[in-house]
Design an enzyme around this catalytic site. Structure first.
Site, PDB file in Angstrom:
ATOM      1  N   ASP A  72       0.812  -1.216   0.000  1.00 32.68           N
ATOM      2  CA  ASP A  72       0.000   0.000   0.000  1.00 32.68           C
ATOM      3  C   ASP A  72       0.848   1.269   0.000  1.00 32.68           C
ATOM      4  O   ASP A  72       2.070   1.216   0.188  1.00 32.68           O
ATOM      5  CB  ASP A  72      -0.976  -0.008   1.202  1.00 32.68           C
ATOM      6  CG  ASP A  72      -0.299  -0.322   2.532  1.00 32.68           C
ATOM      7  OD1 ASP A  72       0.940  -0.440   2.561  1.00 32.68           O
ATOM      8  OD2 ASP A  72      -1.008  -0.450   3.540  1.00 32.68           O
ATOM      9  N   ASN A 143      -7.355  -1.243  14.489  1.00 34.08           N
ATOM     10  CA  ASN A 143      -8.762  -1.448  14.132  1.00 34.08           C
ATOM     11  C   ASN A 143      -8.948  -2.700  13.272  1.00 34.08           C
ATOM     12  O   ASN A 143     -10.013  -2.905  12.700  1.00 34.08           O
ATOM     13  CB  ASN A 143      -9.320  -0.214  13.397  1.00 34.08           C
ATOM     14  CG  ASN A 143      -8.636   0.013  12.044  1.00 34.08           C
ATOM     15  OD1 ASN A 143      -7.678  -0.665  11.707  1.00 34.08           O
ATOM     16  ND2 ASN A 143      -9.144   0.965  11.277  1.00 34.08           N
ATOM     17  N   HIS A 145      -7.248  -3.355  10.505  1.00 30.70           N
ATOM     18  CA  HIS A 145      -6.991  -3.203   9.064  1.00 30.70           C
ATOM     19  C   HIS A 145      -5.793  -4.035   8.626  1.00 30.70           C
ATOM     20  O   HIS A 145      -4.881  -4.323   9.412  1.00 30.70           O
ATOM     21  CB  HIS A 145      -6.896  -1.734   8.633  1.00 30.70           C
ATOM     22  CG  HIS A 145      -5.651  -1.004   9.033  1.00 30.70           C
ATOM     23  ND1 HIS A 145      -5.613   0.358   9.209  1.00 30.70           N
ATOM     24  CD2 HIS A 145      -4.377  -1.416   9.275  1.00 30.70           C
ATOM     25  CE1 HIS A 145      -4.389   0.738   9.523  1.00 30.70           C
ATOM     26  NE2 HIS A 145      -3.619  -0.313   9.569  1.00 30.70           N
ATOM     27  N   GLU A 150      -9.506  -1.063   5.366  1.00 29.07           N
ATOM     28  CA  GLU A 150     -10.092  -0.661   6.637  1.00 29.07           C
ATOM     29  C   GLU A 150     -11.387  -1.449   6.871  1.00 29.07           C
ATOM     30  O   GLU A 150     -11.891  -2.097   5.942  1.00 29.07           O
ATOM     31  CB  GLU A 150     -10.400   0.849   6.602  1.00 29.07           C
ATOM     32  CG  GLU A 150      -9.185   1.738   6.323  1.00 29.07           C
ATOM     33  CD  GLU A 150      -8.280   1.935   7.541  1.00 29.07           C
ATOM     34  OE1 GLU A 150      -8.367   1.154   8.518  1.00 29.07           O
ATOM     35  OE2 GLU A 150      -7.456   2.880   7.504  1.00 29.07           O
TER      36      GLU A 150
END
Ligand code: F6R
Length: 252
Positions: A72, A143, A145, A150
């Protein structure tokens, strides 16, 4: 079934993963084939890259036949920005090894908006042309991800432009200083990642203990992207003791 490996500390975990990567590279080289590695940025894989640099320097491990694909990148971002993943990857590994420049692949944070669909499709095609990813290194966000997938990301998602979660942006804000953290990113999809032949998810430190325990206990759900990796046939969670502390404790 996910396997879980628990190491004493991030250094020994990183050394174990680097040894597996070195073995893979040597096996592919002996066959005269390319090894295709999926790489991650962030703090977690630092010990893997440190050991790969050492193996290159001291044991002659060559990356001449390797192709690398990073997960990414922020979008938009100049690759020269101190917080770009491209710069981080170059500093942590690429500039210290003999990977051919054209074999280092990372989504381009300066791709114009109109060119993004073609660029994302080309990224997927380049992975396939390299024979598919032999091994994908992953970290996990607080979280859940994976890459920049996400919560809400689908199991079949491919390389694309995504919105970053506010919690992801606020965690990055200190490092960005006066610059605004980009609101979007380019990321391999969960579907892209699941096609890698081996997945190695690394997590270290007490702050990852809750998300690791939840990801391992959860049925696959887009609400927790790390849980979507669960059905992969060769998935290993590589943890230190602190990150493993809440597995099976019932207090996730
Ligand atoms: C980085 C990436 C992210 C990180 C995750 C954990 O390329 O894809 O998903 O792996 O945010 O970051 P650290 O390792 O800094 O805790």
């Amino acid at each position: 079934m996910s396997q879980v490996q628990i190491h004493d500390d991030p250094a020994s975990a990183g050394a174990a993963v680097a040894a597996e990567i070195a073995e893979l590279i040597r096996a592919r080289a002996a066959e005269g084939r390319t090894a295709a590695l999926g790489l991650a940025t962030g703090a977690t894989p630092a010990s893997v890259y440190q050991e790969l640099r050492r193996l290159h320097r001291e044991q002659g491990l060559s990356f001449a036949g390797v192709q690398s694909f990073n997960l990414d990148e922020y979008w938009p971002i100049d690759p020269a920005h101190p917080e770009s993943f491209q710069r981080s990857m170059r500093e942590q590994l690429i500039d210290a090894i003999d990977l051919p420049p054209a074999a280092f692949h990372i989504p381009d944070g300066l791709t114009p908006g109109a060119a993004l669909p073609a660029a994302c499709a080309a990224y997927e095609r380049a992975i396939l042309d390299a024979g598919g990813l032999d091994l994908q290194l992953l970290g996990v966000g607080l979280n859940g991800h994976i890459g920049f997938n996400e919560p809400g990301a689908l199991a079949g998602s491919r390389t694309r432009l995504v919105e970053l979660a506010e919690s992801t942006r606020s965690r990055a804000a200190v490092a960005f200083g006066d610059d605004e953290v980009p609101r979007r990113g380019l990321t391999m999809g969960i579907g892209t990642i699941l096609e890698a032949r081996r997945l190695r998810v690394l997590a270290f430190g007490a702050q990852k203990a809750g998300i690791v325990a939840r990801a391992l206990a959860s049925a696959p759900t887009p609400a927790l992207p790390a849980s979507l990796l669960g059905g992969h046939p060769d998935l290993v969670w590589v943890l230190d003791r602190a990150a493993a502390a809440r597995i099976h404790s019932g207090s996730v």
